[in-house]
Write a protein that holds these residues in place. Structure first.
Motif, PDB file in Angstrom:
ATOM      1  N   PRO A 295       0.823  -1.218   0.000  1.00 10.29           N
ATOM      2  CA  PRO A 295       0.000   0.000   0.000  1.00 10.29           C
ATOM      3  C   PRO A 295       0.859   1.270   0.000  1.00 10.29           C
ATOM      4  N   PRO A 296       0.586   2.173  -0.941  1.00 10.31           N
ATOM      5  CA  PRO A 296       1.403   3.390  -1.048  1.00 10.31           C
ATOM      6  C   PRO A 296       1.237   4.352   0.119  1.00 10.31           C
ATOM      7  N   ASP A 297       0.158   4.195   0.913  1.00 10.40           N
ATOM      8  CA  ASP A 297      -0.042   5.112   2.033  1.00 10.40           C
ATOM      9  C   ASP A 297       0.755   4.718   3.279  1.00 10.40           C
ATOM     10  N   ILE A 298       1.313   3.502   3.316  1.00  6.84           N
ATOM     11  CA  ILE A 298       2.144   3.111   4.458  1.00  6.84           C
ATOM     12  C   ILE A 298       3.449   3.895   4.367  1.00  6.84           C
ATOM     13  N   PRO A 299       3.840   4.588   5.437  1.00  7.45           N
ATOM     14  CA  PRO A 299       5.047   5.417   5.381  1.00  7.45           C
ATOM     15  C   PRO A 299       6.316   4.606   5.084  1.00  7.45           C
ATOM     16  N   LEU A 300       7.036   5.028   4.070  1.00  7.15           N
ATOM     17  CA  LEU A 300       8.341   4.468   3.701  1.00  7.15           C
ATOM     18  C   LEU A 300       9.262   5.628   3.365  1.00  7.15           C
ATOM     19  N   GLU A 301      10.534   5.437   3.566  1.00 14.11           N
ATOM     20  CA  GLU A 301      11.507   6.428   3.126  1.00 14.11           C
ATOM     21  C   GLU A 301      12.126   5.880   1.846  1.00 14.11           C
ATOM     22  N   ASN A 302      11.518   6.233   0.720  1.00 16.02           N
ATOM     23  CA  ASN A 302      11.984   5.717  -0.565  1.00 16.02           C
ATOM     24  C   ASN A 302      13.431   6.123  -0.823  1.00 16.02           C
TER      25      ASN A 302
ATOM     26  N   TYR B 231      -0.053   6.484  11.964  1.00 14.14           N
ATOM     27  CA  TYR B 231      -0.574   5.959  10.706  1.00 14.14           C
ATOM     28  C   TYR B 231      -1.600   4.849  10.960  1.00 14.14           C
ATOM     29  N   MET B 232      -1.249   3.887  11.823  1.00 14.17           N
ATOM     30  CA  MET B 232      -2.151   2.755  12.090  1.00 14.17           C
ATOM     31  C   MET B 232      -3.463   3.228  12.711  1.00 14.17           C
ATOM     32  N   ALA B 233      -3.384   4.146  13.650  1.00 12.82           N
ATOM     33  CA  ALA B 233      -4.596   4.661  14.300  1.00 12.82           C
ATOM     34  C   ALA B 233      -5.488   5.365  13.280  1.00 12.82           C
ATOM     35  N   ALA B 234      -4.899   6.182  12.418  1.00 13.31           N
ATOM     36  CA  ALA B 234      -5.666   6.923  11.412  1.00 13.31           C
ATOM     37  C   ALA B 234      -6.231   5.995  10.330  1.00 13.31           C
TER      38      ALA B 234
END
Length: 167
Positions: free
Chosen positions: A72-79, A118-121
């Motif tokens: 999922p693109p909305d999961i925070p990652l540091e590309n 992120y998980m809560a939201a």
């Protein structure tokens, strides 16, 4: 420096064990405990599929890793800082695990807060690991999805390991 290398290996081993246990916990269910007394062991029959796991590493594109297909693109990652990206398929359970790891210059506390927010939201039911451990873990569950995040210190940076399990 060899002490740092050894410490890094120990931390990575501990994180890997935590991830495997976490994924197994969610994949196999909370009610089934291996070795539980009174449990019968069955032998494979013709109607059972053999246990099989297929791991596919994400190919590098222009010398850089990207998140696994379907992550999922909305999961925070540091590309640009991904050091591991793979898809693991569990055909018998009809499940798929998308994994990504990266290093960050942010602190463990900052990354933990980012994933908790992120998980809560996003509507995950959150289970948090111990707060006094050098390895922080947070787990989120939704209807057919589990998200596990393990955050630790490695090589002078913060190591973030993500596991997105679709069941």
């Amino acid at each position: 420096q060899s002490q740092n290398t050894q410490n890094t290996k120990i931390v990575l081993l501990a994180v890997a064990i935590i991830l495997v246990l976490g994924v197994s916990y969610f994949l196999l269910g909370k009610d089934r405990i291996p070795g539980e007394s009174g449990q019968q062991v069955s032998t494979p029959s013709d109607n059972q599929k053999p246990v099989m796991v297929v791991v596919k590493n994400t190919p590098m594109i222009n010398g850089a890793l990207s998140a696994p297909v379907g992550f999922p693109p909305d999961i925070p990652l540091e590309n640009g800082s991904l050091i591991e990206s793979a898809t693991t398929e569990y055909p018998r359970e009809n499940a798929q695990q998308l994994s990504a790891s990266y290093q960050s210059s942010k602190t463990i506390t900052e990354k933990y807060a980012e994933y908790k927010k992120y998980m809560a939201a996003s509507g995950y039911k959150i289970t948090e690991g111990g707060t006094n451990s050098p390895v922080r873990a947070i787990f989120g569950t939704r209807q057919d999805v589990n998200l596990s995040v393990v955050i630790s210190r490695a090589g002078g940076k913060t190591l973030v390991q993500l596991s997105y399990l679709l069941k």
